[in-house]
Motif scaffolding. Structure first.
Motif, PDB file in Angstrom:
ATOM      1  N   ASP A  32     -14.720   9.435 -37.192  1.00 45.92           N
ATOM      2  CA  ASP A  32     -14.043   7.720 -36.499  1.00 45.92           C
ATOM      3  C   ASP A  32     -13.423   7.989 -35.736  1.00 45.92           C
ATOM      4  N   GLU A  33     -12.917   9.350 -35.542  1.00 44.77           N
ATOM      5  CA  GLU A  33     -11.618   9.216 -34.665  1.00 44.77           C
ATOM      6  C   GLU A  33     -12.543   9.703 -33.276  1.00 44.77           C
ATOM      7  N   THR A  34     -12.994  10.234 -33.005  1.00 44.18           N
ATOM      8  CA  THR A  34     -14.229  10.907 -31.899  1.00 44.18           C
ATOM      9  C   THR A  34     -14.855   9.492 -31.650  1.00 44.18           C
ATOM     10  N   THR A  35     -15.091   8.538 -32.244  1.00 42.76           N
ATOM     11  CA  THR A  35     -15.688   7.564 -31.613  1.00 42.76           C
ATOM     12  C   THR A  35     -14.536   6.823 -31.472  1.00 42.76           C
ATOM     13  N   LYS A  36     -13.422   6.786 -31.851  1.00 41.25           N
ATOM     14  CA  LYS A  36     -12.438   5.650 -31.623  1.00 41.25           C
ATOM     15  C   LYS A  36     -11.493   6.518 -29.935  1.00 41.25           C
ATOM     16  N   PHE A  37     -11.290   7.585 -30.072  1.00 49.30           N
ATOM     17  CA  PHE A  37     -11.082   7.760 -28.743  1.00 49.30           C
ATOM     18  C   PHE A  37     -12.643   7.822 -28.062  1.00 49.30           C
ATOM     19  N   ILE A  38     -13.396   8.293 -27.469  1.00 49.41           N
ATOM     20  CA  ILE A  38     -14.760   7.424 -27.133  1.00 49.41           C
ATOM     21  C   ILE A  38     -14.352   6.367 -25.977  1.00 49.41           C
ATOM     22  N   ASP A  39     -14.439   5.068 -27.225  1.00 48.52           N
ATOM     23  CA  ASP A  39     -14.705   3.633 -27.196  1.00 48.52           C
ATOM     24  C   ASP A  39     -13.107   3.040 -26.531  1.00 48.52           C
ATOM     25  N   ASP A  40     -11.915   4.258 -26.736  1.00 47.78           N
ATOM     26  CA  ASP A  40     -10.804   3.466 -26.505  1.00 47.78           C
ATOM     27  C   ASP A  40     -10.145   4.099 -25.145  1.00 47.78           C
ATOM     28  N   ASN A  41     -10.963   4.795 -24.729  1.00 49.77           N
ATOM     29  CA  ASN A  41     -10.170   6.168 -23.269  1.00 49.77           C
ATOM     30  C   ASN A  41     -11.667   5.763 -22.461  1.00 49.77           C
ATOM     31  N   ASN A  42     -12.945   4.369 -22.871  1.00 50.10           N
ATOM     32  CA  ASN A  42     -13.698   4.405 -21.744  1.00 50.10           C
ATOM     33  C   ASN A  42     -14.336   5.187 -21.786  1.00 50.10           C
ATOM     34  N   ILE A  43     -14.314   6.085 -21.874  1.00 46.60           N
ATOM     35  CA  ILE A  43     -15.270   7.692 -21.787  1.00 46.60           C
ATOM     36  C   ILE A  43     -16.484   7.527 -21.361  1.00 46.60           C
ATOM     37  N   SER A  44     -17.550   5.964 -21.516  1.00 50.50           N
ATOM     38  CA  SER A  44     -18.551   6.255 -20.777  1.00 50.50           C
ATOM     39  C   SER A  44     -18.552   5.414 -19.255  1.00 50.50           C
ATOM     40  N   GLU A  45     -17.840   4.728 -19.079  1.00 51.70           N
ATOM     41  CA  GLU A  45     -16.887   4.149 -17.620  1.00 51.70           C
ATOM     42  C   GLU A  45     -16.676   5.327 -16.806  1.00 51.70           C
ATOM     43  N   LYS A  46     -15.687   6.438 -17.332  1.00 50.59           N
ATOM     44  CA  LYS A  46     -15.629   7.863 -16.833  1.00 50.59           C
ATOM     45  C   LYS A  46     -16.642   8.198 -16.535  1.00 50.59           C
ATOM     46  N   LEU A  47     -17.070   8.553 -16.972  1.00 49.56           N
ATOM     47  CA  LEU A  47     -17.893   9.422 -17.438  1.00 49.56           C
ATOM     48  C   LEU A  47     -19.213   8.655 -15.900  1.00 49.56           C
ATOM     49  N   ALA A  48     -19.358   7.590 -16.050  1.00 45.74           N
ATOM     50  CA  ALA A  48     -20.621   6.610 -14.884  1.00 45.74           C
ATOM     51  C   ALA A  48     -19.361   7.190 -13.512  1.00 45.74           C
ATOM     52  N   ASN A  49     -18.312   7.314 -13.413  1.00 44.32           N
ATOM     53  CA  ASN A  49     -17.415   7.307 -12.284  1.00 44.32           C
ATOM     54  C   ASN A  49     -18.227   8.880 -11.294  1.00 44.32           C
ATOM     55  N   ILE A  50     -17.537   9.200 -12.483  1.00 45.51           N
ATOM     56  CA  ILE A  50     -18.611  10.908 -12.484  1.00 45.51           C
ATOM     57  C   ILE A  50     -19.786  11.014 -11.383  1.00 45.51           C
ATOM     58  N   ARG A  51     -20.521   9.894 -11.780  1.00 46.63           N
ATOM     59  CA  ARG A  51     -22.074  10.430 -11.913  1.00 46.63           C
ATOM     60  C   ARG A  51     -22.206   9.960 -10.416  1.00 46.63           C
ATOM     61  N   LYS A  52     -21.487   8.062 -10.538  1.00 44.42           N
ATOM     62  CA  LYS A  52     -21.565   8.107  -8.898  1.00 44.42           C
ATOM     63  C   LYS A  52     -21.158   8.433  -7.816  1.00 44.42           C
ATOM     64  N   ILE A  53     -19.358  10.028  -8.206  1.00 41.16           N
ATOM     65  CA  ILE A  53     -18.473  10.280  -6.904  1.00 41.16           C
ATOM     66  C   ILE A  53     -20.323  11.317  -6.894  1.00 41.16           C
ATOM     67  N   LEU A  54     -20.327  11.862  -8.115  1.00 36.79           N
ATOM     68  CA  LEU A  54     -21.245  13.208  -7.503  1.00 36.79           C
ATOM     69  C   LEU A  54     -22.605  12.844  -6.901  1.00 36.79           C
ATOM     70  N   SER A  55     -23.502  11.473  -7.392  1.00 37.80           N
ATOM     71  CA  SER A  55     -24.738  11.565  -7.106  1.00 37.80           C
ATOM     72  C   SER A  55     -24.672  10.781  -5.811  1.00 37.80           C
ATOM     73  N   SER A  56     -23.717  10.226  -5.180  1.00 35.94           N
ATOM     74  CA  SER A  56     -23.341   9.156  -3.896  1.00 35.94           C
ATOM     75  C   SER A  56     -23.703  10.744  -2.847  1.00 35.94           C
ATOM     76  N   LYS A  57     -23.821  11.235  -2.998  1.00 33.75           N
ATOM     77  CA  LYS A  57     -23.958  12.292  -1.674  1.00 33.75           C
ATOM     78  C   LYS A  57     -25.838  12.464  -1.580  1.00 33.75           C
ATOM     79  N   PHE A  58     -26.024  12.330  -2.481  1.00 37.47           N
ATOM     80  CA  PHE A  58     -27.549  12.908  -2.491  1.00 37.47           C
ATOM     81  C   PHE A  58     -28.409  11.158  -1.451  1.00 37.47           C
ATOM     82  N   ASP A  59     -29.696  12.349  -0.849  1.00 34.54           N
ATOM     83  CA  ASP A  59     -30.133  11.567   0.282  1.00 34.54           C
ATOM     84  C   ASP A  59     -31.503  10.597  -0.763  1.00 34.54           C
TER      85      ASP A  59
END
Length: 101
Positions: A49-76
């Motif tokens: 429950d605490e793990t799920t709450k951490f993921i949801d309350d801290n927008n972890i999916s959004e943070k990971l999507a931002n990481i993916r966006k930064i890293l993938s932005s340089k690819f042709d």
């Protein structure tokens, strides 16, 4: 892989942003796990429950999507003869989560 995708350059600011997000997620999850480690398995539901709450309350999916966006932005992302770009081709065999039967 396209020759242009074999070497990619990122600014220090881009890498610091990525590393800060990874550090936050990794250390927070480690601390969460360490907090419950001594009482598992009896505290598993609270831990989950605490793990799920951490993921949801801290927008972890959004943070990971931002990481993916930064890293993938340089690819042709030009398509190859298989009608895929290099990242699509690299990801095509990934096995994603699916519900248990």
């Amino acid at each position: 892989m396209l020759e242009t995708n074999k070497t990619l350059c990122y600014s220090g600011d881009e890498l610091v942003e990525v590393l800060k997000e990874i550090e936050y997620i990794l250390i927070s999850l480690h601390k969460l796990g360490a907090h419950y480690a001594e009482t598992l398995p009896s505290s598993y539901l609270e831990y989950a429950d605490e793990t799920t709450k951490f993921i949801d309350d801290n927008n972890i999916s959004e943070k990971l999507a931002n990481i993916r966006k930064i890293l993938s932005s340089k690819f042709d992302n030009s398509l190859g003869v298989d009608d895929q770009d290099d990242l699509e081709r690299a990801f095509e065999k990934l096995e994603y989560w699916k519900p248990r039967k």
